[in-house]
Motif scaffolding. Structure first.
Motif, PDB file in Angstrom:
ATOM      1  N   UNK A  79     188.026 -12.457  39.269  1.00 16.11           N
ATOM      2  CA  UNK A  79     186.663 -11.906  38.647  1.00 16.11           C
ATOM      3  C   UNK A  79     186.458 -10.635  38.290  1.00 16.11           C
ATOM      4  N   UNK A  80     187.008  -9.736  38.842  1.00 18.31           N
ATOM      5  CA  UNK A  80     186.928  -8.276  38.293  1.00 18.31           C
ATOM      6  C   UNK A  80     187.345  -7.874  36.882  1.00 18.31           C
ATOM      7  N   UNK A  81     188.229  -8.763  36.464  1.00 23.55           N
ATOM      8  CA  UNK A  81     188.549  -8.259  34.762  1.00 23.55           C
ATOM      9  C   UNK A  81     187.494  -9.251  34.043  1.00 23.55           C
ATOM     10  N   UNK A  82     187.042 -10.428  34.563  1.00 22.32           N
ATOM     11  CA  UNK A  82     185.891 -11.238  33.849  1.00 22.32           C
ATOM     12  C   UNK A  82     184.604 -10.178  33.823  1.00 22.32           C
ATOM     13  N   UNK A  83     184.299  -9.527  34.849  1.00 27.85           N
ATOM     14  CA  UNK A  83     183.316  -8.860  34.633  1.00 27.85           C
ATOM     15  C   UNK A  83     183.587  -7.320  33.983  1.00 27.85           C
ATOM     16  N   UNK A  84     184.686  -6.891  34.042  1.00 27.61           N
ATOM     17  CA  UNK A  84     184.972  -5.696  33.370  1.00 27.61           C
ATOM     18  C   UNK A  84     184.934  -6.076  31.877  1.00 27.61           C
ATOM     19  N   UNK A  85     185.415  -7.101  31.589  1.00 22.95           N
ATOM     20  CA  UNK A  85     185.372  -7.711  29.926  1.00 22.95           C
ATOM     21  C   UNK A  85     184.043  -8.289  29.398  1.00 22.95           C
ATOM     22  N   UNK A  86     183.112  -8.301  30.381  1.00 28.20           N
ATOM     23  CA  UNK A  86     181.894  -8.799  29.944  1.00 28.20           C
ATOM     24  C   UNK A  86     181.681  -9.974  29.971  1.00 28.20           C
ATOM     25  N   UNK A  87     182.636 -11.035  30.397  1.00 31.57           N
ATOM     26  CA  UNK A  87     182.317 -12.384  30.506  1.00 31.57           C
ATOM     27  C   UNK A  87     181.675 -12.880  31.605  1.00 31.57           C
TER      28      UNK A  87
END
Length: 153
Positions: A79-87
């Motif tokens: 989830x961390x990259x999904x949040x960082x990518x604004x998804x």
């Protein structure tokens, strides 16, 4: 190879050859579908998590992990990259201020819709090469393929 294509001892199940062909066909088709979307940096785990958040969200991280059948620490890494990518967005849980809820952002919804559209276009386009009989055979096989997706028990 035996006359029955190395079927199991009780005669039930697929032949060994059929299992290999099915595995190869599904694997190759999956790779082609992934390439068709052009989103190589969005891993299968991240895409699945994004889709689950859309389907069941907003939800807590632990709930998402349970839906995905993984441990919470693994889901944090997904989830961390999904949040960082604004998804995906994290918002405070109104029922418990210590927890956060995950929900897809407009960009996340747009990305999911685009990927699904691009990945659907591949089999749709190739389906036009099939004869009507082949189309009916493929459609008849879909419930059987869907049964393979189900976990036993």
């Amino acid at each position: 190879m035996s006359a029955d294509g190395d079927r199991s001892a009780d005669g039930d199940g697929l032949s060994a050859e059929a299992v290999v062909r099915l595995r190869l066909a599904i694997g190759r088709l999956h790779r082609q579908l992934v390439r068709a979307s052009g989103d190589q940096d969005l891993t299968a785990a991240r895409l699945s998590a994004l889709a689950r958040v859309k389907q069941h969200g907003p939800l807590r991280l632990g709930e998402l992990a349970a839906h995905e059948g993984v441990a919470v620490p693994s889901m944090v890494r997904t989830v961390t990259p999904l949040v960082a990518d604004g998804l995906v967005a994290r918002t405070p849980d109104p029922r418990d201020g210590r927890s956060q809820l995950l929900a897809p952002t407009p960009l996340g919804l747009e990305t999911l819709t685009r990927i699904r559209r691009e990945r659907t276009a591949l089999p749709a386009g190739r389906g036009t090469r099939l004869t009507p009989e082949q189309c009916r055979a493929l459609e008849a096989a879909l419930p059987v393929l869907e049964l393979l997706l189900e976990e036993p028990g």
